[in-house]
Motif scaffolding. Structure first.
Motif, PDB file in Angstrom:
ATOM      1  N   VAL A 113     -12.314  -4.629  -0.515  1.00 22.39           N
ATOM      2  CA  VAL A 113     -12.800  -5.693   0.376  1.00 22.39           C
ATOM      3  C   VAL A 113     -12.288  -5.505   1.800  1.00 22.39           C
ATOM      4  O   VAL A 113     -13.076  -5.469   2.761  1.00 22.39           O
ATOM      5  CB  VAL A 113     -12.390  -7.083  -0.164  1.00 22.39           C
ATOM      6  N   LEU A 114     -10.965  -5.385   1.963  1.00 23.41           N
ATOM      7  CA  LEU A 114     -10.390  -5.336   3.307  1.00 23.41           C
ATOM      8  C   LEU A 114     -10.626  -3.993   3.992  1.00 23.41           C
ATOM      9  O   LEU A 114     -10.900  -3.948   5.201  1.00 23.41           O
ATOM     10  CB  LEU A 114      -8.887  -5.631   3.254  1.00 23.41           C
ATOM     11  N   ARG A 115     -10.538  -2.913   3.227  1.00 23.43           N
ATOM     12  CA  ARG A 115     -10.643  -1.598   3.860  1.00 23.43           C
ATOM     13  C   ARG A 115     -12.079  -1.086   3.884  1.00 23.43           C
ATOM     14  O   ARG A 115     -12.567  -0.630   4.915  1.00 23.43           O
ATOM     15  CB  ARG A 115      -9.746  -0.586   3.145  1.00 23.43           C
ATOM     16  N   GLU A 116     -12.763  -1.173   2.747  1.00 22.66           N
ATOM     17  CA  GLU A 116     -14.094  -0.579   2.673  1.00 22.66           C
ATOM     18  C   GLU A 116     -15.194  -1.531   3.154  1.00 22.66           C
ATOM     19  O   GLU A 116     -15.999  -1.172   4.007  1.00 22.66           O
ATOM     20  CB  GLU A 116     -14.366  -0.109   1.241  1.00 22.66           C
ATOM     21  N   ASP A 117     -15.204  -2.758   2.626  1.00 23.37           N
ATOM     22  CA  ASP A 117     -16.275  -3.693   3.005  1.00 23.37           C
ATOM     23  C   ASP A 117     -16.109  -4.201   4.431  1.00 23.37           C
ATOM     24  O   ASP A 117     -17.086  -4.253   5.197  1.00 23.37           O
ATOM     25  CB  ASP A 117     -16.305  -4.888   2.044  1.00 23.37           C
ATOM     26  N   MET A 118     -14.876  -4.586   4.800  1.00 23.41           N
ATOM     27  CA  MET A 118     -14.648  -5.168   6.122  1.00 23.41           C
ATOM     28  C   MET A 118     -14.205  -4.124   7.152  1.00 23.41           C
ATOM     29  O   MET A 118     -14.162  -4.430   8.349  1.00 23.41           O
ATOM     30  CB  MET A 118     -13.581  -6.269   6.029  1.00 23.41           C
ATOM     31  N   SER A 119     -13.899  -2.927   6.687  1.00 25.94           N
ATOM     32  CA  SER A 119     -13.393  -1.853   7.574  1.00 25.94           C
ATOM     33  C   SER A 119     -12.282  -2.391   8.473  1.00 25.94           C
ATOM     34  O   SER A 119     -12.214  -2.079   9.668  1.00 25.94           O
ATOM     35  CB  SER A 119     -14.536  -1.294   8.443  1.00 25.94           C
ATOM     36  N   GLY A 120     -11.402  -3.212   7.864  1.00 23.50           N
ATOM     37  CA  GLY A 120     -10.451  -3.952   8.692  1.00 23.50           C
ATOM     38  C   GLY A 120      -9.023  -3.456   8.683  1.00 23.50           C
ATOM     39  O   GLY A 120      -8.263  -3.777   9.599  1.00 23.50           O
ATOM     40  N   VAL A 121      -8.626  -2.710   7.647  1.00 19.76           N
ATOM     41  CA  VAL A 121      -7.201  -2.368   7.531  1.00 19.76           C
ATOM     42  C   VAL A 121      -6.990  -0.866   7.554  1.00 19.76           C
ATOM     43  O   VAL A 121      -7.853  -0.083   7.163  1.00 19.76           O
ATOM     44  CB  VAL A 121      -6.590  -2.951   6.229  1.00 19.76           C
ATOM     45  N   TYR A 122      -5.803  -0.485   8.038  1.00 22.24           N
ATOM     46  CA  TYR A 122      -5.406   0.926   7.984  1.00 22.24           C
ATOM     47  C   TYR A 122      -4.932   1.279   6.582  1.00 22.24           C
ATOM     48  O   TYR A 122      -5.076   2.403   6.109  1.00 22.24           O
ATOM     49  CB  TYR A 122      -4.279   1.199   8.991  1.00 22.24           C
ATOM     50  N   GLY A 123      -4.360   0.307   5.918  1.00 22.10           N
ATOM     51  CA  GLY A 123      -3.877   0.474   4.550  1.00 22.10           C
ATOM     52  C   GLY A 123      -3.492  -0.882   4.019  1.00 22.10           C
ATOM     53  O   GLY A 123      -3.135  -1.784   4.785  1.00 22.10           O
ATOM     54  N   VAL A 124      -3.569  -1.064   2.695  1.00 24.66           N
ATOM     55  CA  VAL A 124      -3.220  -2.352   2.115  1.00 24.66           C
ATOM     56  C   VAL A 124      -2.560  -2.117   0.757  1.00 24.66           C
ATOM     57  O   VAL A 124      -2.926  -1.199   0.022  1.00 24.66           O
ATOM     58  CB  VAL A 124      -4.467  -3.264   1.966  1.00 24.66           C
ATOM     59  N   SER A 125      -1.560  -2.951   0.429  1.00 21.41           N
ATOM     60  CA  SER A 125      -0.900  -2.840  -0.870  1.00 21.41           C
ATOM     61  C   SER A 125      -0.620  -4.233  -1.408  1.00 21.41           C
ATOM     62  O   SER A 125      -0.446  -5.188  -0.645  1.00 21.41           O
ATOM     63  CB  SER A 125       0.405  -2.045  -0.759  1.00 21.41           C
ATOM     64  N   ALA A 126      -0.596  -4.345  -2.723  1.00 17.18           N
ATOM     65  CA  ALA A 126      -0.285  -5.607  -3.385  1.00 17.18           C
ATOM     66  C   ALA A 126       0.611  -5.292  -4.579  1.00 17.18           C
ATOM     67  O   ALA A 126       0.259  -4.459  -5.414  1.00 17.18           O
ATOM     68  CB  ALA A 126      -1.563  -6.296  -3.849  1.00 17.18           C
ATOM     69  N   PHE A 127       1.754  -5.918  -4.649  1.00 16.84           N
ATOM     70  CA  PHE A 127       2.702  -5.616  -5.723  1.00 16.84           C
ATOM     71  C   PHE A 127       3.691  -6.765  -5.873  1.00 16.84           C
ATOM     72  O   PHE A 127       3.963  -7.499  -4.920  1.00 16.84           O
ATOM     73  CB  PHE A 127       3.471  -4.324  -5.427  1.00 16.84           C
ATOM     74  N   GLY A 128       4.218  -6.904  -7.070  1.00 14.54           N
ATOM     75  CA  GLY A 128       5.171  -7.971  -7.312  1.00 14.54           C
ATOM     76  C   GLY A 128       6.234  -7.559  -8.293  1.00 14.54           C
ATOM     77  O   GLY A 128       6.142  -6.510  -8.933  1.00 14.54           O
ATOM     78  N   ASN A 129       7.249  -8.379  -8.418  1.00 15.24           N
ATOM     79  CA  ASN A 129       8.294  -8.130  -9.406  1.00 15.24           C
ATOM     80  C   ASN A 129       8.966  -9.443  -9.792  1.00 15.24           C
ATOM     81  O   ASN A 129       8.918 -10.423  -9.049  1.00 15.24           O
ATOM     82  CB  ASN A 129       9.342  -7.136  -8.877  1.00 15.24           C
ATOM     83  N   ILE A 130       9.571  -9.419 -10.967  1.00 18.99           N
ATOM     84  CA  ILE A 130      10.329 -10.565 -11.451  1.00 18.99           C
ATOM     85  C   ILE A 130      11.788 -10.148 -11.518  1.00 18.99           C
ATOM     86  O   ILE A 130      12.138  -9.184 -12.196  1.00 18.99           O
ATOM     87  CB  ILE A 130       9.810 -11.032 -12.811  1.00 18.99           C
ATOM     88  N   THR A 131      12.616 -10.844 -10.775  1.00 21.06           N
ATOM     89  CA  THR A 131      14.036 -10.521 -10.681  1.00 21.06           C
ATOM     90  C   THR A 131      14.808 -11.297 -11.737  1.00 21.06           C
ATOM     91  O   THR A 131      14.611 -12.515 -11.884  1.00 21.06           O
ATOM     92  CB  THR A 131      14.572 -10.892  -9.283  1.00 21.06           C
ATOM     93  N   ARG A 132      15.666 -10.589 -12.463  1.00 18.19           N
ATOM     94  CA  ARG A 132      16.473 -11.263 -13.482  1.00 18.19           C
ATOM     95  C   ARG A 132      17.832 -11.689 -12.933  1.00 18.19           C
ATOM     96  O   ARG A 132      18.398 -12.686 -13.363  1.00 18.19           O
ATOM     97  CB  ARG A 132      16.677 -10.337 -14.677  1.00 18.19           C
ATOM     98  N   ARG A 133      18.385 -10.889 -12.036  1.00 21.01           N
ATOM     99  CA  ARG A 133      19.697 -11.160 -11.461  1.00 21.01           C
ATOM    100  C   ARG A 133      19.586 -11.186  -9.948  1.00 21.01           C
ATOM    101  O   ARG A 133      18.825 -10.403  -9.389  1.00 21.01           O
ATOM    102  CB  ARG A 133      20.697 -10.061 -11.873  1.00 21.01           C
ATOM    103  N   PRO A 134      20.305 -12.060  -9.264  1.00 17.86           N
ATOM    104  CA  PRO A 134      21.302 -13.003  -9.767  1.00 17.86           C
ATOM    105  C   PRO A 134      20.709 -14.297 -10.325  1.00 17.86           C
ATOM    106  O   PRO A 134      21.409 -15.066 -10.969  1.00 17.86           O
ATOM    107  CB  PRO A 134      22.157 -13.288  -8.534  1.00 17.86           C
ATOM    108  N   HIS A 135      19.406 -14.563 -10.061  1.00 21.10           N
ATOM    109  CA  HIS A 135      18.767 -15.728 -10.663  1.00 21.10           C
ATOM    110  C   HIS A 135      17.295 -15.388 -10.892  1.00 21.10           C
ATOM    111  O   HIS A 135      16.724 -14.550 -10.196  1.00 21.10           O
ATOM    112  CB  HIS A 135      18.910 -16.984  -9.781  1.00 21.10           C
ATOM    113  N   PRO A 136      16.668 -16.022 -11.878  1.00 22.14           N
ATOM    114  CA  PRO A 136      15.284 -15.664 -12.222  1.00 22.14           C
ATOM    115  C   PRO A 136      14.287 -16.151 -11.181  1.00 22.14           C
ATOM    116  O   PRO A 136      14.206 -17.353 -10.908  1.00 22.14           O
ATOM    117  CB  PRO A 136      15.071 -16.352 -13.576  1.00 22.14           C
ATOM    118  N   GLU A 137      13.542 -15.229 -10.607  1.00 19.72           N
ATOM    119  CA  GLU A 137      12.520 -15.598  -9.627  1.00 19.72           C
ATOM    120  C   GLU A 137      11.491 -14.482  -9.529  1.00 19.72           C
ATOM    121  O   GLU A 137      11.726 -13.355  -9.965  1.00 19.72           O
ATOM    122  CB  GLU A 137      13.142 -15.859  -8.249  1.00 19.72           C
ATOM    123  N   TYR A 138      10.348 -14.819  -8.958  1.00 17.20           N
ATOM    124  CA  TYR A 138       9.336 -13.787  -8.735  1.00 17.20           C
ATOM    125  C   TYR A 138       9.030 -13.679  -7.247  1.00 17.20           C
ATOM    126  O   TYR A 138       9.262 -14.604  -6.463  1.00 17.20           O
ATOM    127  CB  TYR A 138       8.054 -14.086  -9.518  1.00 17.20           C
TER     128      TYR A 138
END
Length: 437
Positions: free
Chosen positions: A294-319
């Motif tokens: 969508v952002l790069r090909e359809d809209m020709s808008g971005v040089y690069g795009v990434s999406a990623f996540g993680n769930i941290t166990r320490r020091p407290h549980p959060e995403y």
């Protein structure tokens, strides 16, 4: 002087396809061995123990954050860095130590032929760190120069300022300044280092590569079994880094090039499980594909795009789930809107089966490659033994891949793309955006 060997106290022999052997030493160290034949000339070793800089008081943090670096520059035993390089000429044996926020770590790699040298260096890293005033002063000069020039880079300035912003200006997340470098004290650094590595009893070592158990065992008994153990029962401390509330935005104006960088970081409380981790990874895989389309090909808008996540166990549980892209300054707002629109579309309707099939196929190929990589095994075994996970999960990746469905992607998007809890960072050039045509 070669230390006196201390026999392995307990052995858990390898069984099943995992092929790992566990040795428990009398001083408390656990050694996990995974012999492989992926690369004939490679052995990788990591060692880790809970604690890290989190156990150092705030007043000493400026020194603690550099303690591993400045001590490491001194060499070991009677050998300064130059003499150590000469002594290792012709050998492939590399060892480094690190004190992170929650752990102290040893990392080593080299050739099976030089395995004893590797273990000697590991032993000396614990027992004979070397203080070198000249090396320290040279480091300080280089570091001060780097600090003065570092913020000439718009990207570095943006990364540092956004980190400060998203951590509520926490003392331990601030960028290095001239004042901080000048506060680093070599004697205090040695004291902190010796405290963190002075008790090896709660260390776990992972050994992966072209090793033979019969020839490895005497090296483990000699160079790890003889390491000092004080019997301390330590854990890390939560230094209480928190997110800003709501949906605040941080703009950084720096540089003259007509380009912007955007970071959107969603965050919240989440307990880790194999399923929640799998859902988070799956969401990143699907949204990554859609944003590129969508952002790069359809809209020709971005040089690069990434999406990623993680769930941290320490020091407290959060995403945390991040979306990052680079674009022309005038397109920041419409592309940011597209990020939210696409996430909402998936949280409303899910995603097509063609995407699900593609994610599964990409995972399968990556996993097949990873299983033949020593680095993968080191990382996964380190994680398993850090969190007391079942190492057999490493061979059970297909169970998680089979759980990828459109409905799970939809539910993950609803949960983790929380439009009431995120921070935005935008880097813009000086002079503002060029008006859109």
């Amino acid at each position: 002087k070669i230390p006196q060997p201390v026999p392995v106290a307990k052995t858990k022999a390898a069984e099943g396809a995992l092929g790992i052997t566990e040795w428990t030493l009398k001083n408390g160290i656990k050694v996990v061995v995974k012999p492989t034949t992926f690369s004939n000339d490679e052995v990788r070793i990591v060692g880790f123990s809970p604690g890290g800089t989190s156990l150092v008081k705030d007043a000493d943090y400026d020194t603690a954050r550099f303690a591993d670096t400045v001590v490491g520059l001194g060499g070991v035993g009677n050998l300064d860095a130059t003499k150590l390089r000469k002594a290792l000429a012709g050998k492939f044996a590399q060892v480094s130590t690190n004190i992170s926020e929650l752990t102290e770590n040893v990392s080593a790699n080299g050739s099976p032929q030089d395995l004893e040298t590797i273990f000697q260096l590991v032993h000396l890293s614990f027992t004979a760190p070397r203080k070198d005033e000249a090396a320290f002063q040279a480091w300080k000069t280089r570091e001060l120069e780097s600090v003065k020039n570092r913020r000439l880079s718009p990207e570095t300035t943006f990364a540092e300022d956004f980190t400060v912003f998203e951590t509520n200006n926490h003392l331990r997340r601030r960028p290095t300044t001239v004042d901080m470098v000048n506060k680093v004290n070599l004697d205090k650094a040695m004291e902190i280092y010796k405290d963190r590595f002075g008790d090896a009893g709660d260390f776990t070592f992972i050994v992966v590569g072209n090793v033979n158990l019969d020839s490895l065992k005497p090296l483990v008994e000699t160079y790890l079994g003889s390491l000092p153990s004080k019997g301390r029962k330590e854990t890390w401390k939560d230094v209480n880094v928190t997110w800003p509330t709501g949906t605040p935005k941080k703009e950084v104006v720096k540089g003259s090039e007509p380009k912007s960088s955007v970071v959107i970081a969603f965050h919240g409380v989440e307990k880790w499980s194999r399923d929640t981790e799998n859902d988070m990874r799956m969401l990143g895989e699907v949204l990554g594909m859609r944003y590129r389309e969508v952002l790069r090909e359809d809209m020709s808008g971005v040089y690069g795009v990434s999406a990623f996540g993680n769930i941290t166990r320490r020091p407290h549980p959060e995403y945390q789930f991040n979306v990052r892209f680079g674009c022309a300054p005038e397109n920041v707002d419409k592309l940011q809107k597209a990020v939210f629109d696409e996430a909402k579309a998936i949280s409303d309707k899910g995603i097509g089966e063609d995407y699900i099939s593609k994610v599964k196929e990409l995972r399968k190929r990556a996993y097949e490659t990873n299983l033949k990589d020593n680095g993968f095994w080191v990382r996964e075994l380190e994680r398993a033994y850090t969190f007391n996970d079942d190492p057999k999960w490493i061979l059970d990746a297909q169970a998680m891949t089979d759980k990828i469905t459109s409905d799970r992607v939809k539910e993950a998007a609803k949960k983790y793309i929380n439009t009431k809890s995120y921070v935005v960072g935008v880097l813009k050039p000086e002079g503002g955006a060029v008006p859109a045509k």
